[in-house]
Design a protein around this motif. Sequence first.
Motif, short mmCIF file in Angstrom:
data_model
loop_
_atom_site.label_atom_id
_atom_site.label_comp_id
_atom_site.label_asym_id
_atom_site.label_seq_id
_atom_site.Cartn_x
_atom_site.Cartn_y
_atom_site.Cartn_z
N SER A 1 35.43 15.32 -2.11
CA SER A 1 34.39 14.49 -1.49
C SER A 1 34.76 14.06 -0.06
O SER A 1 33.89 13.68 0.72
N ARG A 2 36.05 14.11 0.30
CA ARG A 2 36.42 13.66 1.65
C ARG A 2 35.89 14.62 2.71
O ARG A 2 35.71 15.81 2.44
N GLN A 3 35.67 14.09 3.90
CA GLN A 3 34.99 14.82 4.96
C GLN A 3 35.84 14.84 6.22
O GLN A 3 36.35 13.80 6.64
N GLN A 4 35.94 16.00 6.83
CA GLN A 4 36.57 16.08 8.14
C GLN A 4 35.52 16.54 9.15
O GLN A 4 35.22 17.72 9.26
N PRO A 5 34.92 15.58 9.88
CA PRO A 5 33.87 15.96 10.84
C PRO A 5 34.46 16.78 11.98
O PRO A 5 35.46 16.39 12.56
N LEU A 6 33.83 17.94 12.28
CA LEU A 6 34.36 18.79 13.35
C LEU A 6 33.35 19.07 14.46
O LEU A 6 33.70 19.02 15.63
N PHE A 7 32.11 19.41 14.10
CA PHE A 7 31.20 19.93 15.12
C PHE A 7 29.84 19.26 15.04
O PHE A 7 29.43 18.76 14.00
#
Length: 357
Positions: free
Chosen positions: A74-80
């Motif tokens: 569920s964790r998110q790594q925002p990139l673009f």
Amino acid sequence: MTKRLLGRLMYGKRYNRVPWGQRVYVRPGERLIREAQWKRLIRSAPVMALADYERSRPLGEIEEFLSCMMCGESRQQPLFEPTGGNGWRYHVVRCPSCGFLYRNPNVRPERLGDLYATGYNSFLTGKYAANRQRRYDLTMKAFSPVFDEGKERRLLDFGSGVGLFLELAEQRGFESFGVDLSPESVAQANERLSKARTFHGAPEDVPEIAAGGFDVITLWSVLAHLPRPLDDFAKFRSLLAPGGVLLILTVNARSLLLKAYGSEWSGFTKNHLMFYSSETVPTLLRRTGFAGVAFAPHYGDTIEAGTTALPEDLRRRLRRNVELSDGGNMMRVLAFADEEAIGRWGGGPLTVHRFDT
Ligand SMILES: [Zn+2]
């Protein structure tokens, strides 16, 4: 200092004549630089809990927040944050567990039709059509002999559009069917085709297709548009005959062009929802009952068709860098339904990766 001048100083004038989409593959040392930049981006971009991420992003009326559909993280790594004409804009995150890239918030499946308002198929003619059909031919060639002879084999083209691929499939002797979400496209396709038939709607709504027994299913530039890929692929698997294969052409989330251009990458189009690579598409296939997968690197249509203006030494360098980085701009995938399919089609130049069951 402009980017253009910087590029000229770093790499020399020779590369300014190389088309934009090929430069990163042929300029000396650029592959290593872009791969190092990517690693640094992944290391430095923050990872957020889903609840925090949801508070940080606006949610459109037709949208929903997702966890990773491949692994459940569920964790998110925002990139673009790609943007484009008419003001569209969305957010792309990376799954910190399995590396899957997806739009988040994503589009709710029942509102998918909103993305395909009328006029969507109006550009599928003329030169565009010819280029598309060349791409289909080159991809079939890359997986030869799977598509060489269609006699007494059933084929389903999922997302068949105006029938550009089905036209080639029926010429090769396949008993061919298509389905598409756009009624206008289906009508155009049925005018173009002689024996092949296309239908509006889902496979289960059409008795001839719901009966299954397909030797081949094709997804040409469709996978990135699917909001519920696991459901769809479980259905595709059940529609395949013993020994059947499924072909995918989609944008490659390991593309060197993505690593170079980030949010400006050509794969971030308005209607794309999820972005797969050779690292994440096996998860989708394994979880939906397929037995194995093979990949054919994509060097670019002009390179493969022999119409490129690149000199021979740069062509060789491009091919080598695509292979070393697994970074072609498109990904071509052949999925095997079962052991019989691997036995029948897995030989020759194709390397089959079997899934542990
Ligand atoms: Zn994941």
